[in-house]
Write a protein that holds these residues in place. Structure first.
Motif: not given
Ligand code: CUA
Length: 314
Positions: A102, A104-105, A114, A126, A136, A138, A167
């Motif tokens: 995982e 985080k964006v 990121f 990324l 991801v 978002l 994903w």
């Protein structure tokens, strides 16, 4: 791989891309086939049954039951095939594999941040390992953006105040374009990033290096690296030319006029404040558009940027 300038579909960079393309191509070619069939038959009939000088009587029959069955059943079968293909891929796209990594964006006007497990972060690039499902998570800090990776056939809206999830799994090491696909203001077209796919070992090494402020190289040189990796270059040039923000060339030590008419000296503290609280003092002639880097840069990284700015003399 660079996806700009491809004639038709961009390269297939993810495990999902071949499935999406298969459905797309099937629909495309079936549509082309029927388009040609219908248009050429129409043209043929227009010529064949045009009004002649002495028209004969036309058939009184206005219905052909067999023909109607045929042109109803065949398209229905095609529709069913399209639906099944589309739905199966849709399900796969929406169910994230359990072992996914995982990341985080965060989208904000106008850049991507990121956050990786173990505290590393990167901006506008990324970095992911190959052959690993990546989830991801978002979200946006301001308006709606859209996370769009043409090579992965992946597009997902990024919203403020809630999370969206997508994903992908990249097949091999390489580079792919990341674009924002939702108009988000003046800098929308500049909101570009890269997805860099590394081998698993390469990713582990990158993660280790990115997680620690790099202590082994001189500050000034490290600052030059940060200028690139944290995407300062998107808005600040180093050659004296204008951009979204003031150029970095010769900025240190010179006197700047602020939008409220005050004059200040550009020193270490002003640079630091401008990085952490960019809207506190806006230079005359520029818009308050810079996002804050609070929490995105470590102290040593800020020190390095200041050292780098000092080195860019006029
Ligand atoms: Cu962000 Cu368009």
């Amino acid at each position: 791989m660079d996806t700009t300038g491809t004639l038709f579909l961009p390269p297939q960079g993810s495990t999902m891309a071949p499935e999406v393309d298969a459905a797309f191509n099937l629909i495309l070619y079936v549509a082309i086939f029927f388009f040609i069939l219908v248009v050429s038959l129409s043209a043929f009939f227009v010529i064949k049954y045009r009004r002649k000088e002495k028209p004969g009587l036309t058939s009184g029959k206005d219905r052909n039951f067999k023909l109607e069955i045929v042109w109803t059943v065949i398209p229905s079968i095609f529709l069913l095939i399209f639906f099944i293909m589309g739905f199966r891929t849709y399900l796969k796209m929406n169910i994230v594999p359990k072992d996914a990594l995982e990341i985080k964006v965060t989208a904000q006007r106008w850049m991507w941040t990121f956050d990786y497990p173990q505290g590393a972060n990167s901006i506008n690039e990324l970095v992911v390992p190959e052959n690993t499902p990546i989830k991801v998570l978002l979200s946006s800090t301001d308006v709606i953006h859209s996370f769009y990776v043409p090579d992965f056939r992946l597009k997902m809206d990024v919203l403020p105040n809630r999370y969206t999830i997508a994903w992908f799994e990249a097949k091999e090491p390489g580079e792919h374009n990341l674009e924002c696909a939702e108009y988000c203001g003046k800098g929308h077209s500049q909101m570009l990033g890269k997805i860099r796919v590394l081998s698993k070992e390469g990713y582990a090494a990158w993660l280790e290096k990115a997680g620690t402020a790099n202590a082994s190289i001189p500050l000034e040189q490290y600052g030059a690296e940060i200028y690139k990796t944290k995407a300062c270059y998107m808005c600040h040039t180093i050659d004296g030319s204008g951009s979204v923000g003031p150029t970095f060339k010769g900025i240190y030590g010179h006197e700047a006029t602020l939008s409220d008419g005050r004059k200040i000296a550009v020193d270490e503290n002003y640079i630091r404040e401008s990085i952490l609280d960019p809207r506190a003092k806006i230079v005359l002639g520029y818009q308050p558009v810079m996002p804050t880097y609070q929490g995105r840069l470590k102290d040593r990284e800020i020190d390095a940027l200041i050292a780098y700015l000092k080195s860019l003399k006029e």
